[in-house]
Design an enzyme around this catalytic site. Structure first.
Site, short mmCIF file in Angstrom:
data_model
loop_
_atom_site.label_atom_id
_atom_site.label_comp_id
_atom_site.label_asym_id
_atom_site.label_seq_id
_atom_site.Cartn_x
_atom_site.Cartn_y
_atom_site.Cartn_z
N SER A 28 -110.34 93.28 -10.87
CA SER A 28 -108.91 93.59 -11.02
C SER A 28 -108.35 92.97 -12.30
O SER A 28 -107.17 93.11 -12.58
CB SER A 28 -108.14 93.05 -9.81
OG SER A 28 -108.40 91.68 -9.64
N THR B 150 -68.86 120.19 -6.20
CA THR B 150 -69.65 120.10 -4.97
C THR B 150 -70.52 121.35 -5.01
O THR B 150 -70.07 122.39 -5.51
CB THR B 150 -68.79 120.11 -3.69
OG1 THR B 150 -68.02 121.31 -3.67
CG2 THR B 150 -67.83 118.91 -3.63
N HIS B 151 -71.74 121.24 -4.53
CA HIS B 151 -72.70 122.36 -4.63
C HIS B 151 -72.89 122.81 -6.09
O HIS B 151 -73.24 123.96 -6.33
CB HIS B 151 -72.27 123.57 -3.79
CG HIS B 151 -71.81 123.25 -2.41
ND1 HIS B 151 -72.64 123.30 -1.31
CD2 HIS B 151 -70.61 122.82 -1.94
CE1 HIS B 151 -71.96 122.95 -0.22
NE2 HIS B 151 -70.73 122.64 -0.59
N SER C 241 -86.89 120.55 -31.63
CA SER C 241 -88.02 121.41 -31.31
C SER C 241 -88.71 121.80 -32.60
O SER C 241 -88.05 122.00 -33.62
CB SER C 241 -87.52 122.66 -30.58
OG SER C 241 -88.42 123.73 -30.79
N LYS D 178 -82.32 123.43 -31.47
CA LYS D 178 -82.41 122.67 -30.22
C LYS D 178 -82.24 121.17 -30.38
O LYS D 178 -82.63 120.57 -31.36
CB LYS D 178 -83.75 122.96 -29.54
CG LYS D 178 -83.79 124.38 -28.99
CD LYS D 178 -84.89 124.55 -28.01
CE LYS D 178 -84.48 124.02 -26.65
NZ LYS D 178 -85.64 124.08 -25.74
N GLU E 144 -84.62 113.35 -19.39
CA GLU E 144 -85.65 114.03 -18.60
C GLU E 144 -86.71 113.03 -18.13
O GLU E 144 -87.21 113.10 -17.00
CB GLU E 144 -86.31 115.14 -19.43
CG GLU E 144 -85.36 116.28 -19.73
CD GLU E 144 -85.92 117.21 -20.80
OE1 GLU E 144 -86.35 118.30 -20.43
OE2 GLU E 144 -85.94 116.85 -21.99
N TYR F 259 -105.62 88.71 5.26
CA TYR F 259 -105.92 89.31 3.96
C TYR F 259 -107.06 90.32 4.06
O TYR F 259 -108.03 90.13 4.79
CB TYR F 259 -106.30 88.20 2.95
CG TYR F 259 -106.66 88.78 1.59
CD1 TYR F 259 -105.67 89.08 0.67
CD2 TYR F 259 -107.99 89.08 1.26
CE1 TYR F 259 -105.98 89.64 -0.56
CE2 TYR F 259 -108.30 89.64 0.03
CZ TYR F 259 -107.30 89.92 -0.87
OH TYR F 259 -107.61 90.50 -2.07
N1 ARG Z 1 -107.86 89.71 -6.72
C1 ARG Z 1 -107.55 89.47 -5.36
C2 ARG Z 1 -106.30 90.24 -4.98
O1 ARG Z 1 -105.58 90.61 -5.82
C3 ARG Z 1 -107.32 88.02 -5.12
C4 ARG Z 1 -107.58 87.55 -3.75
C5 ARG Z 1 -109.01 87.65 -3.41
N2 ARG Z 1 -109.31 87.03 -2.18
C6 ARG Z 1 -110.48 87.22 -1.59
N3 ARG Z 1 -110.65 86.60 -0.48
N4 ARG Z 1 -111.40 87.99 -2.09
O2 ARG Z 1 -106.04 90.48 -3.83
#
Ligand code: ARG
Length: 465
Positions: free
Chosen positions: A24, A156-157, A278, A284, A291, A318
């Site tokens: 991550s 409205t509408h 454009s 334009k 947008e 967790y």
């Molecule tokens: N990178 C993990 C997360 O964002 C951190 C926690 C990881 N904990 C574990 N027990 N593997 O959730």
């Protein structure tokens, strides 16, 4: 090679695909400041409690300073093999400090660490968003004050309904943003508890002081249940839902800007600063910023939905699924920040075409309700009858393709003989808006008062922070 953080029981490293799906660091490196702040507070507490010796704690704190400096300067090398920000920081710390670095992870786990980092990040980001929302409110209220009396069609509408003022319309968004800010503040208050020290899930046998780390990190108190601490992501969900509602508001306003700036409506103009041209159609001027604000609500609302779905099937506590909270949350709150900045810019940049607005305000028989109200007030007609009479008069004017105020008295009397010449006093759009003095109504005097009240309130807020 097996992992240096938990490789005791592992003989080999992960499969390449395992690393791909598991790492991550590419996105959670955004948490580096929070991660270091959390570690600083943790080690200070460990030392104070006598869990780690003062000399080791000092070495760790100094090491954290070096890691911080390296990341800040861009010289830090993030490693995918080390998975995430927590292990990247800790591993570098070990290189700098030596074996003492290993003491930092006493009485904590990545589970409470990541929960802490995320709370800090979301909290600080919400604070910044609140300031941006306040800035947009100021831009709107100032514009509203300037155009408190500029008559435009109220819809409205998306059909011309009754004349309102441009200022009144802008102030509607000031109110919405006021509630958006209320939601942000509310979410912040609820999330500002310290999960650090919940450890993996069950708490710890070390004599830690979670009140101390709470204080050091600016939390109001420690979280009360260790299982909840590591498995809760409702703080992020609340932030995302507040962000989604705000994004929805901004998207509606963006849609109005798109409509108003089309030549067919021609009610508002944006300058070169917030439009694009454009490549083949020289005439334009495209409202791209509006947008994109409208479109970005999609990814913000999408992040809320995605995280709700990630969380809904997870047993306590967790699970690695929760790592998926990050990209969406980061992206959504960054996107909202960008939308708020773009909106403030557009509001300050926009110029209403007050003549076109006034003309449009009078079209579509927008003062028909004023005529009906006049019949009720002056001729004491029941409103339902007045509605009927007005409908017939509008029919007459529409047959002749003229506005209500262009009908002669005789023509009006052909529908209702008791109508007098006084009726013309209420048929103009200016008179119509001026008469709407009820609390919250569009009368320019009301709008001016409201705009001033908000401007003063926002200035007071700014002074006190
Ligand atoms: N990178 C993990 C997360 O964002 C951190 C926690 C990881 N904990 C574990 N027990 N593997 O959730």
């Amino acid at each position: 090679m097996s992992n240096q953080m938990w490789g005791g029981r592992f003989l080999s490293g992960p499969d390449a695909i395992m690393e791909d799906i598991n790492a991550s660091i590419e996105f959670d490196k955004a948490l580096w400041r929070q991660d270091i702040a959390g570690s600083r507070a943790h080690v200070a507490m460990l030392a104070k409690q006598g869990i780690v010796e003062a000399a080791d704690a000092t070495a760790i704190a100094k090491g954290l300073d070096s890691v911080e400096a390296e990341i800040e300067s861009g010289s830090f090398t993030f490693s995918r093999a080390l998975e995430d920000i927590h292990m990247n920081v800790e591993s570098r710390l070990a290189e700098i400090v030596g074996p003492a670095a290993g003491r930092l992870h006493t009485a904590r786990s990545r589970n409470d660490q990541v929960a802490t980092d995320m709370r800090l990040w979301v909290r600080d980001t919400l604070d910044a968003l609140d300031l941006q929302m306040a800035d947009l409110q100021s831009a709107l209220a100032e514009k509203a004050l300037e155009f408190a009396g500029a008559v435009m069609p109220g819809f409205t509408h998306l059909q011309s309904a009754q004349p309102v003022t441009f200022g009144h319309h802008l102030m509607a968004y000031v109110e919405m943003l006021g509630r958006d800010r209320g939601r942000v503040k509310d979410a912040r208050k609820r999330m500002n508890e310290n999960p650090l020290g919940a450890a993996a899930l069950a708490g710890t046998s070390f004599p830690i002081n979670r009140h101390m780390t709470a204080e050091l990190l600016g939390f109001d108190r420690p979280t009360a249940n260790s299982l909840d601490s590591v498995s809760d992501r409702d703080f992020a969900l609340e932030a995302l839902s507040a962000a989604s509602i705000c994004a929805m508001h901004l998207s509606r306003f963006a849609e109005e800007i798109v409509i108003w700036t089309t030549p067919q409506f021609g009610l508002v103009a944006l300058s070169d600063k917030f439009t694009t041209g454009s490549s083949i159609m020289p005439q334009k001027r495209n409202p791209d910023a509006a947008e994109l604000v409208r479109a970005k609500s999609g990814r913000i609302i999408g992040s809320l939905t995605a995280l709700l779905i990630v969380m809904k099937g997870l047993p306590l506590t967790y699970a690695k699924d929760m790592q998926e909270d990050k990209e969406g949350t980061f992206d959504a709150l960054h996107s909202l920040s960008l939308c708020l900045a773009a909106m403030s810019g557009m509001v300050r940049d926009m110029t209403p075409d007050t003549k076109a607005m006034k003309k449009a305000a009078g079209s579509g028989y927008a003062t028909a309700t004023d005529l009906a109200d006049w019949l009720v007030r002056t001729l004491k007609m029941p409103f339902r009858n007045a509605h009927h009479v007005t409908g017939r008069i509008v029919g007459l004017a529409s047959e002749k393709k003229i506005g209500l105020e262009k009908l002669t008295l005789e023509e009006m009397q052909s529908v209702e003989p008791k109508i007098t010449v006084d009726v013309f006093a209420v048929l103009g759009v200016d008179k119509s808006v001026k008469s709407r003095t009820s609390f919250g109504g569009t009368a320019p005097a009301n709008v001016r008062r409201e705009a001033k009240r908000w401007i003063a309130k926002l200035a007071r807020e700014k002074r006190s922070c």
